[in-house]
Design a protein around this motif. Structure first.
Motif, mmCIF file in Angstrom:
data_model
loop_
_atom_site.group_PDB
_atom_site.id
_atom_site.type_symbol
_atom_site.label_atom_id
_atom_site.label_comp_id
_atom_site.label_asym_id
_atom_site.label_seq_id
_atom_site.Cartn_x
_atom_site.Cartn_y
_atom_site.Cartn_z
ATOM 1 N N ARG A 272 0.843 -1.197 0.000
ATOM 2 C CA ARG A 272 0.000 0.000 0.000
ATOM 3 C C ARG A 272 0.874 1.242 0.000
ATOM 4 N NH1 ARG A 272 -4.908 -1.981 0.838
ATOM 5 N NH2 ARG A 272 -5.142 -3.910 1.968
ATOM 6 N N ARG A 273 0.447 2.228 -0.757
ATOM 7 C CA ARG A 273 1.195 3.478 -0.844
ATOM 8 C C ARG A 273 1.159 4.214 0.491
ATOM 9 N NH1 ARG A 273 0.648 8.874 -2.706
ATOM 10 N NH2 ARG A 273 -1.595 8.710 -2.742
ATOM 11 N N ASP A 274 0.000 4.264 1.104
ATOM 12 C CA ASP A 274 -0.166 4.928 2.393
ATOM 13 C C ASP A 274 -0.710 3.914 3.391
ATOM 14 O OD1 ASP A 274 0.600 7.422 1.401
ATOM 15 O OD2 ASP A 274 -1.445 7.852 0.716
ATOM 16 N N GLY A 275 0.148 3.246 4.093
ATOM 17 C CA GLY A 275 -0.309 2.283 5.084
ATOM 18 C C GLY A 275 0.522 1.021 5.024
ATOM 19 N N PRO A 276 0.242 0.119 5.955
ATOM 20 C CA PRO A 276 1.044 -1.102 6.043
ATOM 21 C C PRO A 276 0.691 -2.105 4.924
ATOM 22 C CG PRO A 276 -0.718 -1.162 7.656
ATOM 23 C CD PRO A 276 -0.768 0.199 7.007
ATOM 24 N N ASP A 277 1.684 -2.874 4.542
ATOM 25 C CA ASP A 277 1.453 -3.972 3.609
ATOM 26 C C ASP A 277 0.632 -5.049 4.321
ATOM 27 O OD1 ASP A 277 3.072 -2.534 1.933
ATOM 28 O OD2 ASP A 277 4.755 -3.930 1.997
ATOM 29 N N THR A 278 -0.079 -5.862 3.544
ATOM 30 C CA THR A 278 -0.857 -6.961 4.123
ATOM 31 C C THR A 278 -0.397 -8.276 3.500
ATOM 32 O OG1 THR A 278 -2.604 -6.713 2.469
ATOM 33 C CG2 THR A 278 -2.901 -5.533 4.552
ATOM 34 N N MET A 279 -0.528 -9.331 4.282
ATOM 35 C CA MET A 279 -0.181 -10.669 3.810
ATOM 36 C C MET A 279 -1.404 -11.574 3.986
ATOM 37 S SD MET A 279 2.921 -10.582 2.723
ATOM 38 C CE MET A 279 3.263 -12.313 2.550
ATOM 39 N N ALA A 280 -1.779 -12.265 2.926
ATOM 40 C CA ALA A 280 -2.894 -13.214 3.005
ATOM 41 C C ALA A 280 -2.478 -14.408 3.848
ATOM 42 C CB ALA A 280 -3.295 -13.664 1.605
ATOM 43 N N LYS A 281 -3.366 -14.837 4.718
ATOM 44 C CA LYS A 281 -3.062 -15.984 5.577
ATOM 45 C C LYS A 281 -3.389 -17.307 4.884
ATOM 46 C CE LYS A 281 -3.642 -13.597 9.928
ATOM 47 N NZ LYS A 281 -4.533 -12.475 10.048
ATOM 48 N N VAL A 282 -4.373 -17.294 3.998
ATOM 49 C CA VAL A 282 -4.818 -18.521 3.338
ATOM 50 C C VAL A 282 -4.745 -18.303 1.827
ATOM 51 C CG1 VAL A 282 -6.702 -20.171 3.079
ATOM 52 C CG2 VAL A 282 -6.345 -19.040 5.284
ATOM 53 N N LYS A 283 -3.766 -18.970 1.201
ATOM 54 C CA LYS A 283 -3.603 -18.789 -0.247
ATOM 55 C C LYS A 283 -3.197 -20.065 -0.971
ATOM 56 C CE LYS A 283 0.750 -16.493 0.816
ATOM 57 N NZ LYS A 283 1.486 -15.246 0.718
ATOM 58 N N THR A 284 -3.387 -21.216 -0.329
ATOM 59 C CA THR A 284 -3.174 -22.506 -0.978
ATOM 60 C C THR A 284 -4.279 -23.467 -0.544
ATOM 61 O OG1 THR A 284 -1.829 -23.474 0.789
ATOM 62 C CG2 THR A 284 -0.637 -22.213 -0.919
ATOM 63 N N ILE A 285 -4.467 -24.524 -1.302
ATOM 64 C CA ILE A 285 -5.450 -25.552 -0.938
ATOM 65 C C ILE A 285 -5.067 -26.186 0.400
ATOM 66 C CG2 ILE A 285 -6.416 -27.795 -1.593
ATOM 67 C CD1 ILE A 285 -7.543 -25.472 -3.269
ATOM 68 N N ALA A 286 -3.771 -26.427 0.612
ATOM 69 C CA ALA A 286 -3.317 -27.024 1.881
ATOM 70 C C ALA A 286 -3.702 -26.134 3.065
ATOM 71 C CB ALA A 286 -1.811 -27.257 1.853
ATOM 72 N N MET A 287 -3.578 -24.822 2.911
ATOM 73 C CA MET A 287 -3.958 -23.905 3.989
ATOM 74 C C MET A 287 -5.470 -23.925 4.223
ATOM 75 S SD MET A 287 -1.586 -20.632 3.136
ATOM 76 C CE MET A 287 0.156 -20.596 3.462
ATOM 77 N N VAL A 288 -6.258 -24.021 3.140
ATOM 78 C CA VAL A 288 -7.719 -24.118 3.277
ATOM 79 C C VAL A 288 -8.071 -25.377 4.055
ATOM 80 C CG1 VAL A 288 -9.899 -24.430 2.029
ATOM 81 C CG2 VAL A 288 -8.190 -22.800 1.170
ATOM 82 N N LYS A 289 -7.423 -26.499 3.717
ATOM 83 C CA LYS A 289 -7.692 -27.760 4.412
ATOM 84 C C LYS A 289 -7.329 -27.665 5.900
ATOM 85 C CE LYS A 289 -7.242 -30.862 0.475
ATOM 86 N NZ LYS A 289 -6.482 -32.008 -0.081
ATOM 87 N N GLN A 290 -6.254 -26.954 6.221
ATOM 88 C CA GLN A 290 -5.876 -26.783 7.633
ATOM 89 C C GLN A 290 -6.965 -26.029 8.392
ATOM 90 O OE1 GLN A 290 -2.080 -24.835 7.640
ATOM 91 N NE2 GLN A 290 -0.962 -26.685 7.072
ATOM 92 N N VAL A 291 -7.488 -24.969 7.803
ATOM 93 C CA VAL A 291 -8.554 -24.189 8.447
ATOM 94 C C VAL A 291 -9.793 -25.069 8.639
ATOM 95 C CG1 VAL A 291 -10.138 -22.232 8.178
ATOM 96 C CG2 VAL A 291 -7.701 -21.963 7.616
ATOM 97 N N LEU A 292 -10.150 -25.832 7.621
ATOM 98 C CA LEU A 292 -11.313 -26.715 7.731
ATOM 99 C C LEU A 292 -11.102 -27.774 8.816
ATOM 100 C CD1 LEU A 292 -12.117 -27.229 3.944
ATOM 101 C CD2 LEU A 292 -13.493 -25.940 5.612
ATOM 102 N N LYS A 293 -9.908 -28.313 8.883
ATOM 103 C CA LYS A 293 -9.615 -29.343 9.887
ATOM 104 C C LYS A 293 -9.704 -28.755 11.291
ATOM 105 C CE LYS A 293 -6.354 -32.967 11.000
ATOM 106 N NZ LYS A 293 -5.141 -33.670 10.630
ATOM 107 N N ARG A 294 -9.148 -27.558 11.487
ATOM 108 C CA ARG A 294 -9.227 -26.911 12.816
ATOM 109 C C ARG A 294 -10.665 -26.626 13.210
ATOM 110 N NH1 ARG A 294 -4.473 -23.893 11.148
ATOM 111 N NH2 ARG A 294 -5.826 -22.195 10.538
ATOM 112 N N ALA A 295 -11.545 -26.438 12.201
ATOM 113 C CA ALA A 295 -12.962 -26.164 12.479
ATOM 114 C C ALA A 295 -13.758 -27.453 12.706
ATOM 115 C CB ALA A 295 -13.567 -25.375 11.329
ATOM 116 N N GLY A 296 -13.090 -28.589 12.613
ATOM 117 C CA GLY A 296 -13.752 -29.853 12.896
ATOM 118 C C GLY A 296 -14.281 -30.597 11.692
ATOM 119 N N TYR A 297 -13.904 -30.186 10.499
ATOM 120 C CA TYR A 297 -14.380 -30.880 9.288
ATOM 121 C C TYR A 297 -13.416 -31.975 8.903
ATOM 122 C CZ TYR A 297 -17.689 -27.084 8.821
ATOM 123 O OH TYR A 297 -18.700 -26.195 9.015
#
Length: 192
Positions: free
Chosen positions: A167-192
């Motif tokens: 960002r020109r004015d403000g902090p940069d951001t990083m996506a936390k979930v950007k792969t299928i493996a990361m999506v599966k981790q979130v689903l697993k932590r949620a009990g799926y």
């Protein structure tokens, strides 16, 4: 590994010949999918996959006027005999998205696995630039269904969009979930 190589050579198939055969099959699948959709072959991207024991071809392509394109994602049966099933539409967000990945995981506690579609938009604006990600989780297909339905409780586990952005004015951001493996981790932590 040596056994496989020896077997291939005995059958007259070199690794290069196998790679050429795989490339020809992929081109054939792309051509057949484009023909089924009534589009030029170079306008369609295909991803063959087996989902819940059934072979599918996921095909994506752009629709809409220049500058307003949306990414359509449909699935076709392997023989291209049935009508396409609408999977999702990647909406315009300062540009048309790419289908970054397709995967499968259980996201609603039934026996069947659900479809995960990871979309990515390249963002280039005056104030922000980077890659924005979107996650779609769709319920398993049932015979006769013309469009897949989102699994809303599973989709709520993710922000609508996340961005690896400067960002020109403000902090940069990083996506936390950007792969299928990361999506599966979130689903697993949620009990799926």
């Amino acid at each position: 590994m040596r056994y496989v190589a020896a077997l291939l050579l005995a059958l007259g198939m070199t690794p290069q010949a196998m790679a050429q055969q795989d490339a020809a099959h992929a081109a054939s699948t792309q051509h057949r999918a484009a023909q089924r959709l009534g589009l030029p072959a170079d306008a369609v991207n295909v991803t063959p996959a087996t989902w819940n024991g059934r072979p599918w071809v996921f095909a994506d392509y752009l629709t809409g006027a220049a500058g307003e394109e949306e990414r359509q994602l449909v699935m076709l049966d392997e023989r291209m005999a049935q009508s396409p099933v609408q999977v999702t539409v990647g909406e315009q967000e300062g540009g048309a998205p790419r289908i970054l990945a397709i995967g499968f995981a259980n996201a609603d506690r039934d026996k069947a696995r659900e479809l995960i579609v990871l979309l990515a938009w390249d963002i280039r604006h005056y104030d922000v630039s980077g890659t924005m990600y979107g996650i779609r989780i769709l319920d398993d297909w049932k015979p006769g269904q013309k469009a897949l339905a989102p699994v809303k409780p599973a989709e709520r586990l993710f922000k609508q969009y996340e961005c690896d952005c400067g960002r020109r004015d403000g902090p940069d951001t990083m996506a936390k979930v950007k792969t299928i493996a990361m999506v599966k981790q979130v689903l697993k932590r949620a009990g799926y």
